[in-house]
Motif scaffolding. Sequence first.
Motif, PDB file in Angstrom:
ATOM      1  N   PHE A  18     119.242  -2.522  26.057  1.00  0.00           N
ATOM      2  CA  PHE A  18     120.608  -1.989  25.952  1.00  0.00           C
ATOM      3  C   PHE A  18     120.571  -0.518  25.546  1.00  0.00           C
ATOM      4  O   PHE A  18     121.169   0.334  26.202  1.00  0.00           O
ATOM      5  CB  PHE A  18     121.382  -2.845  24.939  1.00  0.00           C
ATOM      6  CG  PHE A  18     122.628  -2.221  24.383  1.00  0.00           C
ATOM      7  CD1 PHE A  18     123.802  -2.188  25.119  1.00  0.00           C
ATOM      8  CD2 PHE A  18     122.644  -1.696  23.103  1.00  0.00           C
ATOM      9  CE1 PHE A  18     124.964  -1.628  24.595  1.00  0.00           C
ATOM     10  CE2 PHE A  18     123.798  -1.136  22.569  1.00  0.00           C
ATOM     11  CZ  PHE A  18     124.953  -1.100  23.320  1.00  0.00           C
ATOM     12  N   LYS A  19     119.865  -0.210  24.483  1.00  0.00           N
ATOM     13  CA  LYS A  19     119.811   1.168  23.981  1.00  0.00           C
ATOM     14  C   LYS A  19     119.164   2.109  25.004  1.00  0.00           C
ATOM     15  O   LYS A  19     119.698   3.183  25.288  1.00  0.00           O
ATOM     16  CB  LYS A  19     119.064   1.223  22.649  1.00  0.00           C
ATOM     17  CG  LYS A  19     119.821   0.556  21.513  1.00  0.00           C
ATOM     18  CD  LYS A  19     119.181   0.773  20.173  1.00  0.00           C
ATOM     19  CE  LYS A  19     117.893   0.031  20.021  1.00  0.00           C
ATOM     20  NZ  LYS A  19     117.345   0.083  18.654  1.00  0.00           N
ATOM     21  N   ILE A  39     126.088   3.210  21.586  1.00  0.00           N
ATOM     22  CA  ILE A  39     124.987   2.382  21.093  1.00  0.00           C
ATOM     23  C   ILE A  39     125.309   1.818  19.718  1.00  0.00           C
ATOM     24  O   ILE A  39     125.049   0.656  19.440  1.00  0.00           O
ATOM     25  CB  ILE A  39     123.672   3.188  21.074  1.00  0.00           C
ATOM     26  CG1 ILE A  39     123.242   3.477  22.514  1.00  0.00           C
ATOM     27  CG2 ILE A  39     122.579   2.456  20.297  1.00  0.00           C
ATOM     28  CD1 ILE A  39     122.134   4.497  22.658  1.00  0.00           C
ATOM     29  N   GLY A  40     125.907   2.633  18.877  1.00  0.00           N
ATOM     30  CA  GLY A  40     126.333   2.156  17.566  1.00  0.00           C
ATOM     31  C   GLY A  40     125.177   1.993  16.600  1.00  0.00           C
ATOM     32  O   GLY A  40     124.026   2.320  16.905  1.00  0.00           O
ATOM     33  N   PRO A  41     125.488   1.455  15.428  1.00  0.00           N
ATOM     34  CA  PRO A  41     124.461   1.296  14.406  1.00  0.00           C
ATOM     35  C   PRO A  41     123.474   0.183  14.753  1.00  0.00           C
ATOM     36  O   PRO A  41     123.826  -0.761  15.470  1.00  0.00           O
ATOM     37  CB  PRO A  41     125.257   0.943  13.150  1.00  0.00           C
ATOM     38  CG  PRO A  41     126.513   0.329  13.662  1.00  0.00           C
ATOM     39  CD  PRO A  41     126.800   0.997  14.975  1.00  0.00           C
ATOM     40  N   ASP A  42     122.277   0.322  14.262  1.00  0.00           N
ATOM     41  CA  ASP A  42     121.264  -0.721  14.422  1.00  0.00           C
ATOM     42  C   ASP A  42     120.967  -1.265  13.034  1.00  0.00           C
ATOM     43  O   ASP A  42     119.932  -0.980  12.441  1.00  0.00           O
ATOM     44  CB  ASP A  42     120.009  -0.163  15.087  1.00  0.00           C
ATOM     45  CG  ASP A  42     119.020  -1.262  15.452  1.00  0.00           C
ATOM     46  OD1 ASP A  42     119.357  -2.457  15.306  1.00  0.00           O
ATOM     47  OD2 ASP A  42     117.900  -0.929  15.874  1.00  0.00           O
ATOM     48  N   THR A  46     125.379  -5.572  12.508  1.00  0.00           N
ATOM     49  CA  THR A  46     125.573  -5.362  13.947  1.00  0.00           C
ATOM     50  C   THR A  46     124.697  -6.313  14.744  1.00  0.00           C
ATOM     51  O   THR A  46     125.162  -6.936  15.707  1.00  0.00           O
ATOM     52  CB  THR A  46     125.273  -3.901  14.325  1.00  0.00           C
ATOM     53  OG1 THR A  46     126.113  -3.047  13.560  1.00  0.00           O
ATOM     54  CG2 THR A  46     125.491  -3.650  15.807  1.00  0.00           C
ATOM     55  N   ARG A  47     123.443  -6.442  14.370  1.00  0.00           N
ATOM     56  CA  ARG A  47     122.537  -7.368  15.070  1.00  0.00           C
ATOM     57  C   ARG A  47     123.059  -8.800  14.963  1.00  0.00           C
ATOM     58  O   ARG A  47     123.001  -9.556  15.937  1.00  0.00           O
ATOM     59  CB  ARG A  47     121.122  -7.243  14.527  1.00  0.00           C
ATOM     60  CG  ARG A  47     120.446  -5.936  14.935  1.00  0.00           C
ATOM     61  CD  ARG A  47     118.959  -5.901  14.605  1.00  0.00           C
ATOM     62  NE  ARG A  47     118.661  -6.042  13.196  1.00  0.00           N
ATOM     63  CZ  ARG A  47     118.590  -5.051  12.326  1.00  0.00           C
ATOM     64  NH1 ARG A  47     118.812  -3.813  12.727  1.00  0.00           N
ATOM     65  NH2 ARG A  47     118.311  -5.275  11.064  1.00  0.00           N
ATOM     66  N   ALA A 139     133.215   5.076  16.412  1.00  0.00           N
ATOM     67  CA  ALA A 139     132.773   5.996  15.357  1.00  0.00           C
ATOM     68  C   ALA A 139     133.454   7.359  15.469  1.00  0.00           C
ATOM     69  O   ALA A 139     132.825   8.401  15.301  1.00  0.00           O
ATOM     70  CB  ALA A 139     131.245   6.140  15.383  1.00  0.00           C
ATOM     71  N   GLY A 140     134.741   7.346  15.811  1.00  0.00           N
ATOM     72  CA  GLY A 140     135.498   8.576  15.909  1.00  0.00           C
ATOM     73  C   GLY A 140     135.301   9.350  17.203  1.00  0.00           C
ATOM     74  O   GLY A 140     135.861  10.428  17.379  1.00  0.00           O
ATOM     75  N   ILE A 141     134.512   8.824  18.109  1.00  0.00           N
ATOM     76  CA  ILE A 141     134.221   9.468  19.395  1.00  0.00           C
ATOM     77  C   ILE A 141     134.953   8.693  20.490  1.00  0.00           C
ATOM     78  O   ILE A 141     134.934   7.461  20.506  1.00  0.00           O
ATOM     79  CB  ILE A 141     132.699   9.455  19.684  1.00  0.00           C
ATOM     80  CG1 ILE A 141     131.909  10.092  18.555  1.00  0.00           C
ATOM     81  CG2 ILE A 141     132.391  10.081  21.034  1.00  0.00           C
ATOM     82  CD1 ILE A 141     132.072  11.576  18.416  1.00  0.00           C
TER      83      ILE A 141
END
Length: 154
Positions: A18-19, A39-42, A46-47, A139-141
Motif C-alpha cells: 500500500f505505502k 498513507i497516514g500514520p504507521d 492504525t494497523r 491530516a489537514g491536507i
Amino acid sequence: MLIRPYRATDFAEIHQLFKQTIQTVNAKDYTPSQLAAWIGPDDAPTRARWQTSLAAHTTRVACQSGQVVGFADMTATGYLDRLYVHARYQHQGIAHALITTLEHAVSADRYTTAASITARPFFEHEGYRVIRQQQVERAGIHLINYIMEKASKS
C-alpha cells in the motif's frame, strides 16, 4: 497468478505494498505532502483498524511466485474500500482480476468506490461512472478523488 482470501499473516506485506504503491504510482497525480497524508500514520492503532476492516470485509490477495502483488477489499454493501497493485505489476490484469473476483463474491445492487485521480481511468474502463468529484481531508491536507459507481449485472 493466484487470487485467494486474505489471511492475517498477509498484513505486513499488504501494508508495505500500500505505502510503496502510493509513493510511486500515485506520485504523478499528488504532491509529496498529499501522498504522506494519504498513507497516514504507521502506528499500532492504525494497523489495528486496518486489520479489523480487512478481516470484516471480503478481502482478496493476488499472489505471484509466492509474493503478494495486489489486494482489494469490499464491504458487504458493495463499497470497494481498497484496491492496490504493486508498482512493478501494473497493467498486467491484476486489478481487473481482483475487482472481478470481489464483484462476484459480494452481491449488491451497485458497487461504489472513492477512486483516486490515478485510478479513475481504470475504474471507467471497468464500467464505473463518476458520480462526483470530492475533496477529502487527511491530516489537514486536501486530496481530490471521485465517488464512482457501477450497476450490478445481477
